[in-house]
Design a protein around this motif. Sequence first.
Motif, PDB file in Angstrom:
ATOM      1  N   ASN A  90     -23.453   3.382  -0.544  1.00 34.94           N
ATOM      2  CA  ASN A  90     -22.743   4.368  -1.367  1.00 34.94           C
ATOM      3  C   ASN A  90     -21.290   4.556  -0.965  1.00 34.94           C
ATOM      4  O   ASN A  90     -20.780   5.679  -0.948  1.00 34.94           O
ATOM      5  N   LEU A  91     -20.613   3.482  -0.642  1.00 31.25           N
ATOM      6  CA  LEU A  91     -19.175   3.601  -0.394  1.00 31.25           C
ATOM      7  C   LEU A  91     -18.484   4.019  -1.688  1.00 31.25           C
ATOM      8  O   LEU A  91     -18.934   3.665  -2.779  1.00 31.25           O
ATOM      9  N   PHE A  92     -17.387   4.761  -1.549  1.00 31.21           N
ATOM     10  CA  PHE A  92     -16.620   5.143  -2.739  1.00 31.21           C
ATOM     11  C   PHE A  92     -15.933   3.896  -3.279  1.00 31.21           C
ATOM     12  O   PHE A  92     -15.039   3.336  -2.641  1.00 31.21           O
ATOM     13  N   ASN A  93     -16.337   3.466  -4.460  1.00 32.91           N
ATOM     14  CA  ASN A  93     -15.842   2.195  -4.999  1.00 32.91           C
ATOM     15  C   ASN A  93     -14.346   2.199  -5.277  1.00 32.91           C
ATOM     16  O   ASN A  93     -13.708   1.156  -5.308  1.00 32.91           O
ATOM     17  N   ASN A  94     -13.802   3.400  -5.519  1.00 34.71           N
ATOM     18  CA  ASN A  94     -12.386   3.471  -5.887  1.00 34.71           C
ATOM     19  C   ASN A  94     -11.487   3.717  -4.675  1.00 34.71           C
ATOM     20  O   ASN A  94     -10.318   4.031  -4.836  1.00 34.71           O
ATOM     21  N   LYS A  95     -12.055   3.587  -3.481  1.00 38.18           N
ATOM     22  CA  LYS A  95     -11.264   3.824  -2.268  1.00 38.18           C
ATOM     23  C   LYS A  95     -11.346   2.604  -1.342  1.00 38.18           C
ATOM     24  O   LYS A  95     -12.388   1.951  -1.272  1.00 38.18           O
ATOM     25  N   GLU A 103     -11.588  10.096   3.742  1.00 36.35           N
ATOM     26  CA  GLU A 103     -11.829  11.053   2.659  1.00 36.35           C
ATOM     27  C   GLU A 103     -12.511  12.339   3.155  1.00 36.35           C
ATOM     28  O   GLU A 103     -12.054  13.443   2.874  1.00 36.35           O
ATOM     29  N   GLY A 104     -13.587  12.159   3.883  1.00 35.78           N
ATOM     30  CA  GLY A 104     -14.327  13.330   4.371  1.00 35.78           C
ATOM     31  C   GLY A 104     -13.530  14.129   5.384  1.00 35.78           C
ATOM     32  O   GLY A 104     -13.676  15.350   5.478  1.00 35.78           O
ATOM     33  N   TYR A 136     -11.150  -3.094  -0.634  1.00 42.80           N
ATOM     34  CA  TYR A 136     -12.039  -2.255  -1.435  1.00 42.80           C
ATOM     35  C   TYR A 136     -13.477  -2.717  -1.205  1.00 42.80           C
ATOM     36  O   TYR A 136     -13.707  -3.894  -0.869  1.00 42.80           O
ATOM     37  N   SER A 138     -15.727  -3.694  -3.090  1.00 40.76           N
ATOM     38  CA  SER A 138     -16.112  -4.899  -3.833  1.00 40.76           C
ATOM     39  C   SER A 138     -15.605  -6.170  -3.160  1.00 40.76           C
ATOM     40  O   SER A 138     -16.040  -7.262  -3.494  1.00 40.76           O
ATOM     41  N   GLU A 139     -14.681  -6.021  -2.217  1.00 33.61           N
ATOM     42  CA  GLU A 139     -14.144  -7.196  -1.523  1.00 33.61           C
ATOM     43  C   GLU A 139     -14.843  -7.444  -0.186  1.00 33.61           C
ATOM     44  O   GLU A 139     -14.435  -8.331   0.558  1.00 33.61           O
TER      45      GLU A 139
ATOM     46  N   GLN B 133     -22.725   8.036  -5.465  1.00 33.73           N
ATOM     47  CA  GLN B 133     -21.323   8.359  -5.223  1.00 33.73           C
ATOM     48  C   GLN B 133     -21.150   9.865  -5.008  1.00 33.73           C
ATOM     49  O   GLN B 133     -20.424  10.293  -4.114  1.00 33.73           O
ATOM     50  N   VAL B 140     -20.155  13.904   2.990  1.00 28.26           N
ATOM     51  CA  VAL B 140     -18.992  13.958   3.880  1.00 28.26           C
ATOM     52  C   VAL B 140     -18.236  15.277   3.724  1.00 28.26           C
ATOM     53  O   VAL B 140     -17.140  15.438   4.249  1.00 28.26           O
ATOM     54  N   LEU B 142     -17.395  17.060   0.734  1.00 27.99           N
ATOM     55  CA  LEU B 142     -16.635  17.416  -0.447  1.00 27.99           C
ATOM     56  C   LEU B 142     -17.441  18.388  -1.308  1.00 27.99           C
ATOM     57  O   LEU B 142     -18.671  18.302  -1.361  1.00 27.99           O
ATOM     58  N   ILE B 151     -13.598  11.140  -6.806  1.00 29.25           N
ATOM     59  CA  ILE B 151     -14.468   9.969  -6.724  1.00 29.25           C
ATOM     60  C   ILE B 151     -15.043   9.579  -8.086  1.00 29.25           C
ATOM     61  O   ILE B 151     -14.946   8.422  -8.507  1.00 29.25           O
ATOM     62  N   GLN B 155     -13.514   6.722 -11.338  1.00 28.08           N
ATOM     63  CA  GLN B 155     -14.338   5.553 -11.646  1.00 28.08           C
ATOM     64  C   GLN B 155     -14.805   5.563 -13.098  1.00 28.08           C
ATOM     65  O   GLN B 155     -14.836   4.526 -13.765  1.00 28.08           O
ATOM     66  N   TYR B 232      -8.945  -1.400  -8.093  1.00 27.81           N
ATOM     67  CA  TYR B 232      -9.948  -1.572  -7.054  1.00 27.81           C
ATOM     68  C   TYR B 232     -11.074  -2.516  -7.462  1.00 27.81           C
ATOM     69  O   TYR B 232     -11.993  -2.747  -6.729  1.00 27.81           O
TER      70      TYR B 232
END
Lengths: 251, 237
Positions: A90-95, A103-104, A136, A138-139, B133, B140, B142, B151, B155, B232
């Motif tokens: 569950n990593l934040f995909n947009n970060k 983030e936290g 990211y 996805s990489e 998500q 964490v 939020l 988040i 997306q 991303y």
Amino acid sequence: MLEIKDVYKSFGKTEILKGVDVTIDKGDVVVILGPSGSGKTTLLRCINFLEKADQGRAVFGDIDVNLGTATKKQIHQIRQKIAFVFQSNNLFNNKTALENVTEGLVIGRKVPKEEAVKIGKKALDKVGLTDKYDAYPSELSGGQQQRVGIARAVALNPDIILFDEPTSALDPELVGEVLTVMKNIAREGTTMLVVTHEMDFAKDVANKVIFMDGGVIVEEGTPHEIFVNPKEERTQKFLKRVLPEDFTYHI
Amino acid sequence: MSEGLNYKFLVDTFFIALSGVPITLFITVVALLFALPLGFLLALTRINRIPVLHRFAQVYVSFVRGTPIIIQIFIVYSSVPLLLSSLFTKFNIGMNVYDVNPIWYAFIVFSFNTTAVLIEVFRSALSTVNRGQLEAAQSVGLTDVQAYRRIIIPQALVVAMPNICTATVNLIKATSLGYAMSLQEITLKAKVAANVGYNYVEAYIDIFLVYLLLCSAVEYAFKLYEKRLSKYKPSVV
Ligand SMILES: Nc1ncnc2c1ncn2[C@@H]1O[C@H](COP(=O)(O)OP(=O)(O)O)[C@@H](O)[C@H]1O
Ligand SMILES: [Mg+2]
């Protein structure tokens, strides 16, 4: 340090957790074993309020909350002390990897950005991702993603980290790198509650093993007690089924 | 009969049609400003099954999407003046309903219509963002609002953007129906010009071209923006 008492949880008419108690001391590495469907994930989710228990308490130092009726503020308080590593990361995909870790800290814990970046980089270094700060999710490979997930938890400097089968969604060749990271942070004294099917990890790293089945704790003890002299028949059967032929227990 | 196209008229009317673009864009922007936030909020009520509101949103969407826009225009254009005139009489407002600029009716019809479209766009976009998500964000520390803002919405927006683009282009095209309310937009202006010498073919070609240019420009702008948003996901466009 953390006491979970008498947790009950049903989904609809099915009772999943039927009065579970877990006690974890500082520096403990507690492994929960059990067949799939026995309620291990549900237990961890109830502890972190991702699922609302029907009943149960969490005593955390001077905080004593009801797992079923905790207020938003109490939930926030408890979550400040607990970090969670998810099965599917569950990593934040947009970060980026680094942003995932900070983030936290920045938003959840109001740590100044610069300091958070420093902590975040250190956490990523610790899991061997020094060259992936700006990648990211996805990489990254599955193993790298899960290591970022662990870094994200470690960076928060929580009192305890909950792991829900952190390696079971990974290709076999990627499991090792994640287990190595977990062993390292365990060795540093991190308190951990780990659901896993990795028997070697349980044997080598845990100081306490809990066997869960059908929503109750069937048996718990030191790895030696559980792996060498399991008392309960259900435990014996389970271990016979899951332990590899060449599994040996050395003291 | 076949005298060929009247090129001078074609060129002149092109600019007349073009002069309707600001009105078209004005209605489009107002409708989007209204529909984007409202559609998003109602989509949230759908996703999170908020009692009453989520049913309301569902029924609303099926009503608006189950009827042709032209009928919605006729209903608003004929019923709102009746409603207004009875209000005006009741409160002794000395104003003639027929002095109301038809652009107000256009705002109403297209805002409500676009809201219904965007509820569905946002609903499907939000449902593509894995529940994990939100849970990771909560774990964490939020708050739910922070999790959505930082988040989930970013997306969902990437997923929604192509559909928002389609909705916008459809909206621009649908404003051509504004001529039924005597709205001075692209279509009506060109048609009025054509009435004089029956140069309808030329007028229609001009209308065609103006919409084509307008919609292509809007699509291009969206494509640029999409590219920036989805940095991303290098694998996806
Ligand atoms: N959200 C849910 N709704 C309904 N049933 C659920 C839900 N989550 C888990 N369950 C059920 O609870 C049981 C225990 O699940 P889980 O805690 O995931 O077990 P484990 O992690 O030990 O495999 C399973 O039978 C599962 O189908
Ligand atoms: Mg599980």
